[in-house]
Design a protein around this motif. Structure first.
Motif, mmCIF file in Angstrom:
data_model
loop_
_atom_site.group_PDB
_atom_site.id
_atom_site.type_symbol
_atom_site.label_atom_id
_atom_site.label_comp_id
_atom_site.label_asym_id
_atom_site.label_seq_id
_atom_site.Cartn_x
_atom_site.Cartn_y
_atom_site.Cartn_z
ATOM 1 N N ALA A 104 -10.153 -27.315 26.649
ATOM 2 C CA ALA A 104 -9.788 -25.813 26.366
ATOM 3 C C ALA A 104 -10.074 -25.045 27.378
ATOM 4 O O ALA A 104 -10.737 -25.192 28.216
ATOM 5 C CB ALA A 104 -10.874 -25.467 24.959
ATOM 6 N N PRO A 105 -9.099 -23.960 27.244
ATOM 7 C CA PRO A 105 -9.186 -22.927 28.576
ATOM 8 C C PRO A 105 -10.525 -22.051 28.455
ATOM 9 O O PRO A 105 -10.972 -21.831 27.228
ATOM 10 C CB PRO A 105 -7.811 -22.067 28.341
ATOM 11 N N VAL A 106 -11.336 -21.761 29.744
ATOM 12 C CA VAL A 106 -12.495 -21.133 29.405
ATOM 13 C C VAL A 106 -12.223 -19.903 30.521
ATOM 14 O O VAL A 106 -13.249 -18.947 30.617
ATOM 15 C CB VAL A 106 -13.737 -21.921 29.875
ATOM 16 N N ALA A 107 -11.257 -19.909 31.217
ATOM 17 C CA ALA A 107 -11.260 -18.660 32.154
ATOM 18 C C ALA A 107 -9.679 -18.176 32.210
ATOM 19 O O ALA A 107 -8.874 -18.985 32.373
ATOM 20 C CB ALA A 107 -11.814 -18.640 33.326
ATOM 21 N N THR A 108 -9.300 -16.837 32.646
ATOM 22 C CA THR A 108 -8.088 -16.853 32.503
ATOM 23 C C THR A 108 -7.824 -15.456 33.595
ATOM 24 O O THR A 108 -8.839 -15.000 34.098
ATOM 25 C CB THR A 108 -7.453 -15.769 31.149
ATOM 26 N N ASN A 109 -6.702 -15.342 34.147
ATOM 27 C CA ASN A 109 -6.532 -14.325 35.132
ATOM 28 C C ASN A 109 -6.166 -12.827 34.418
ATOM 29 O O ASN A 109 -6.180 -12.752 33.123
ATOM 30 C CB ASN A 109 -5.343 -14.733 36.175
ATOM 31 N N ALA A 110 -5.697 -12.058 35.354
ATOM 32 C CA ALA A 110 -5.485 -10.706 34.698
ATOM 33 C C ALA A 110 -4.312 -10.601 33.809
ATOM 34 O O ALA A 110 -4.572 -9.595 32.927
ATOM 35 C CB ALA A 110 -5.229 -9.833 36.206
#
Length: 208
Positions: A104-110
């Motif tokens: 699962a994704p745990v960090a994203t960009n702007a």
């Protein structure tokens, strides 16, 4: 030069925090910062063990084949029990199942694009005394968790995790994102399999 964007943490990462802590504990195991796992929870008269191929209940074909190699390596490393290839020659038999492999994704960009993922492996296991045919230990929900970068800007090239890989920091920026993500995913899975095997062994040998 690529613009470096600061990762924005998602709510899921806060939810996964306990798993990350457990992973760090497992990672420290490889550096000597772990339970001695002397085998105090094992029957003192037991000297040999057979590891059955774990049932794979995840959707990742063949991951149980990979896991058994790590499990056998972990047992061999501790030298408390001798591995045998025939359950008929074993004092103990370890069996179990890989319940799931979740990413699962745990960090994203702007712009809310995932740049970092978390991968979790979970297993149930039990240990049977082959002489009495009784289960002497069982545990559910044993797991390992790790994070990996999906884009070059999220890779921390000074981290111990990165330094274990056969990669140079100057090469990372030249990797296409899909190649980088696959490389980091594969390494993360390898670390998780090793950590999960360690967690199973410690729980089994200490009886908790």
């Amino acid at each position: 030069m690529k613009n470096r964007r600061t990762p924005r943490r998602t709510a899921l990462e806060w939810f996964m925090a306990p798993l990350v802590i457990a992973t760090l504990s497992a990672a420290m195991a490889g550096c000597g910062y772990h339970f001695a796992a002397e085998g105090s929870g094992l029957p003192p008269q037991s000297k040999t063990i057979y590891v059955e191929k774990f049932t794979n209940r995840s959707r990742y074909t063949g991951i149980n084949d990979q896991f058994i190699r790590y499990m056998e390596d972990e047992i061999t490393q501790h030298k408390r029990l001798e591995l045998v290839d025939d359950p008929g020659l074993a004092d103990l038999v370890l069996s179990g199942e890989l319940v799931y492999v979740a990413t699962a994704p745990v960090a994203t960009n702007a712009v809310s694009e995932p740049i970092e993922y978390s991968q979790t492996l979970s297993a149930n296991a039990e240990l049977t005394d082959e002489h009495t045919k009784k289960v002497i230990w069982s545990s559910g929900g044993l797991f390992a968790n790790d994070k990996y970068a999906a884009v070059s800007t999220a890779v921390v090239t000074t981290s111990p995790m990165f330094l274990q890989q056969n990669l140079r920091s100057q090469d990372i920026a030249n990797f296409p994102d899909i190649q980088l993500a696959k490389t980091q995913y594969d390494f993360s899975q390898q670390q998780n399999l090793e950590s999960l095997a360690h967690n199973v062994y410690v729980s089994m040998s200490e009886g908790f």
